[in-house]
Scaffold this motif. Structure first.
Motif, PDB file in Angstrom:
ATOM      1  N   GLY A   1       0.100  -1.778  32.921  1.00 39.18           N
ATOM      2  CA  GLY A   1       0.314  -2.174  31.516  1.00 39.18           C
ATOM      3  C   GLY A   1      -0.359  -3.548  31.171  1.00 39.18           C
ATOM      4  O   GLY A   1       0.316  -4.128  30.149  1.00 39.18           O
ATOM      5  N   ARG A   2      -1.027  -4.154  32.281  1.00 30.48           N
ATOM      6  CA  ARG A   2      -1.336  -5.534  31.874  1.00 30.48           C
ATOM      7  C   ARG A   2      -2.845  -5.881  32.851  1.00 30.48           C
ATOM      8  O   ARG A   2      -2.845  -5.081  33.830  1.00 30.48           O
ATOM      9  CB  ARG A   2      -0.219  -6.585  32.336  1.00 30.48           C
ATOM     10  CG  ARG A   2       0.134  -6.067  33.756  1.00 30.48           C
ATOM     11  CD  ARG A   2       1.237  -6.840  34.190  1.00 30.48           C
ATOM     12  NE  ARG A   2       1.714  -6.868  35.578  1.00 30.48           N
ATOM     13  CZ  ARG A   2       3.038  -7.295  36.059  1.00 30.48           C
ATOM     14  NH1 ARG A   2       3.611  -8.203  35.249  1.00 30.48           N
ATOM     15  NH2 ARG A   2       3.434  -6.965  37.334  1.00 30.48           N
TER      16      ARG A   2
ATOM     17  N   GLU B   1       3.275 -14.427  31.941  1.00 35.54           N
ATOM     18  CA  GLU B   1       2.909 -13.189  32.510  1.00 35.54           C
ATOM     19  C   GLU B   1       3.073 -12.062  31.523  1.00 35.54           C
ATOM     20  O   GLU B   1       4.606 -12.102  31.360  1.00 35.54           O
ATOM     21  CB  GLU B   1       3.056 -13.101  33.956  1.00 35.54           C
ATOM     22  CG  GLU B   1       2.706 -11.724  34.512  1.00 35.54           C
ATOM     23  CD  GLU B   1       3.298 -11.672  35.831  1.00 35.54           C
ATOM     24  OE1 GLU B   1       4.544 -10.824  35.914  1.00 35.54           O
ATOM     25  OE2 GLU B   1       2.723 -12.174  36.739  1.00 35.54           O
ATOM     26  N   ALA B   2       2.664 -10.991  31.158  1.00 39.28           N
ATOM     27  CA  ALA B   2       3.046  -9.768  30.514  1.00 39.28           C
ATOM     28  C   ALA B   2       3.953  -9.019  31.448  1.00 39.28           C
ATOM     29  O   ALA B   2       3.608  -9.173  32.788  1.00 39.28           O
ATOM     30  CB  ALA B   2       1.811  -8.886  30.164  1.00 39.28           C
ATOM     31  N   GLY B   3       5.084  -8.451  31.089  1.00 39.74           N
ATOM     32  CA  GLY B   3       5.782  -7.611  31.725  1.00 39.74           C
ATOM     33  C   GLY B   3       5.042  -6.253  32.100  1.00 39.74           C
ATOM     34  O   GLY B   3       4.326  -6.016  31.554  1.00 39.74           O
TER      35      GLY B   3
ATOM     36  N   ALA C   1      -2.090 -10.351  30.888  1.00 40.65           N
ATOM     37  CA  ALA C   1      -1.753 -10.069  29.388  1.00 40.65           C
ATOM     38  C   ALA C   1      -1.580  -8.602  29.166  1.00 40.65           C
ATOM     39  O   ALA C   1      -2.140  -7.762  29.989  1.00 40.65           O
ATOM     40  CB  ALA C   1      -2.990 -10.495  28.364  1.00 40.65           C
ATOM     41  N   PRO C   2      -0.908  -8.020  28.248  1.00 34.94           N
ATOM     42  CA  PRO C   2      -0.760  -6.453  27.827  1.00 34.94           C
ATOM     43  C   PRO C   2      -2.205  -5.928  27.938  1.00 34.94           C
ATOM     44  O   PRO C   2      -3.036  -6.400  27.210  1.00 34.94           O
ATOM     45  CB  PRO C   2      -0.056  -6.685  26.555  1.00 34.94           C
ATOM     46  CG  PRO C   2       0.670  -7.842  26.531  1.00 34.94           C
ATOM     47  CD  PRO C   2      -0.248  -8.958  27.203  1.00 34.94           C
ATOM     48  N   CYS C   3      -2.308  -4.769  28.117  1.00 33.61           N
ATOM     49  CA  CYS C   3      -3.543  -4.020  28.212  1.00 33.61           C
ATOM     50  C   CYS C   3      -3.650  -3.310  26.808  1.00 33.61           C
ATOM     51  O   CYS C   3      -2.689  -2.806  26.372  1.00 33.61           O
ATOM     52  CB  CYS C   3      -3.604  -2.989  29.247  1.00 33.61           C
ATOM     53  SG  CYS C   3      -4.892  -1.719  28.995  1.00 33.61           S
ATOM     54  N   GLU C   4      -4.665  -3.929  26.272  1.00 32.49           N
ATOM     55  CA  GLU C   4      -5.094  -3.404  25.004  1.00 32.49           C
ATOM     56  C   GLU C   4      -5.211  -1.952  24.699  1.00 32.49           C
ATOM     57  O   GLU C   4      -5.098  -1.342  23.841  1.00 32.49           O
ATOM     58  CB  GLU C   4      -6.322  -4.150  24.379  1.00 32.49           C
ATOM     59  CG  GLU C   4      -6.107  -5.564  24.097  1.00 32.49           C
ATOM     60  CD  GLU C   4      -7.505  -6.062  23.350  1.00 32.49           C
ATOM     61  OE1 GLU C   4      -8.368  -5.565  23.186  1.00 32.49           O
ATOM     62  OE2 GLU C   4      -7.475  -7.343  23.240  1.00 32.49           O
TER      63      GLU C   4
END
Length: 350
Positions: A211-212, A240-242, A145-148
């Motif tokens: 980034g994920r 899956e996040a890019g 997932a996208p990194c917060e």
């Protein structure tokens, strides 16, 4: 493995590390020691150790037993194996490392395609009643997932994305080797930028510039009325996040409708057994049976002279037609005539 390992040391985490830290450490170590990436002669063995360590420390019960006894299920801890497809929602090992290291990317076009997150697949089982009425099911799955921390960009505060000086922005390095057949030229993803063509001078510490990050997520999935086994629901953006903020993949949910104890389904029709006595079959009878919908009662009129196996159709009491605006299939009752093995004298006379 013959000897018990210190799995916290293998992953490089403290003994009180939380699950997010353990996952990040595993991901980082796996990228470093995977045999396809590392040239170390013991890379395969080290990768197995990392794999074992995560299989124990990612499971709360196994971890508690390991912390207390140094063993799991009475044997040296670490006998398990991490299924990478479970961790990353159906991705195989080749897909995972292709995602991180560039795979077979050979140019800017391939890199742009690779930056998009991959689609993920998951199966979901519902009851026949849930398929008839429609429902909302909550699913749990693991994905990247996208990194917060960095918002999915992969960059720490004040960082910049620059052209990779090693491959000059192409994402590919070319090597030439001499052989008995002459010079052989081969291309591979740039080891400096992972095939991206750019590098980040200050990557995000939580996702290492990807980034994920691996996360465990819950998602409510709306199941439409009339769904059948094999149907797929595509949920946009929940795969899956890019890479570094690129478009996310989709989550593809494949439905399976469980077998029912009373009804058998054939497309939109439902079949049900209707036990009747020989006198009811001979004289005819009107019976009420439960339908598939909540609190639904279906009146079935059995005509006189009904034979075993005869089908009695009740239109509009089957399964809802998917997207059919409320229309339904048929309920088909098959007569099962119960013949008593012994008759009392009075019953025989009558």
């Amino acid at each position: 493995m013959a000897e018990t390992k210190d799995y916290y040391e293998v992953l490089g985490v403290d003994r009180d590390a939380d699950q997010r830290t353990i996952k990040r450490a595993f991901l980082k170590r796996a990228r470093e020691v995977h045999p396809d990436v590392s040239d170390a002669p013991d890379a395969e063995e080290r990768f197995k150790e990392v794999n074992e360590a995560y299989s124990v420390l990612s499971d709360e019960q196994k971890r508690a037993m390991y912390d207390r006894y140094g063993t799991v299920d009475g044997a040296a801890a670490g006998g398990g194996y991490v299924d990478f497809s479970d961790i990353f929602g159906g991705m195989g090992m080749d897909d995972i490392f292709s995602s991180f290291f560039g795979g077979q990317a050979c140019g800017a076009g391939s890199r742009r395609e690779r930056r998009r997150g991959r689609d993920m697949a998951i199966s979901l089982t519902v009851t026949l009643e849930e398929a008839a009425t429609g429902c909302t099911k909550t699913i749990s799955y693991d994905r990247l997932a996208p990194c917060e921390t960095c918002g999915g960009g992969g960059m720490a505060e004040g960082a910049e994305e620059r052209e990779c000086p090693h491959c000059h922005g192409t994402g590919v390095v070319t090597t030439v080797q001499r052989s008995i057949f002459g010079q052989v030229q081969s291309s591979s993803p740039c080891p400096e930028c992972g095939g991206e063509g750019t590098i980040v001078d200050k990557p995000c510490p939580d996702c290492d510039g990807e980034g994920r990050v691996p996360t465990h997520e819950k998602l409510d999935v709306k199941i439409p009325a009339g769904i059948a086994t094999g149907r797929q629901l595509r949920i946009s953006g929940y795969g899956e996040a890019g890479y570094r903020g690129a478009e996310a993949g989709d989550l593809i949910v494949t439905l399976e409708v469980a077998a029912h104890e009373r009804f058998q389904r054939n497309r939109d029709d439902l079949y049900v057994a209707l036990p009747i006595s020989m006198t009811q079959a001979a004289l005819g009878v009107t019976m009420s049976v439960p339908g598939i919908m909540p609190d639904e009662e279906v009146e079935i009129r059995v005509p006189a002279g009904t034979q075993a196996g005869d089908a009695i159709e009740c239109a509009g009491f089957g399964m809802p037609r998917l997207g059919g605006g409320g229309s339904r299939g048929r309920l088909i009752a098959r007569a099962e005539i119960k013949v008593p093995r012994e008759l009392p004298a009075e019953a025989r006379r009558l």
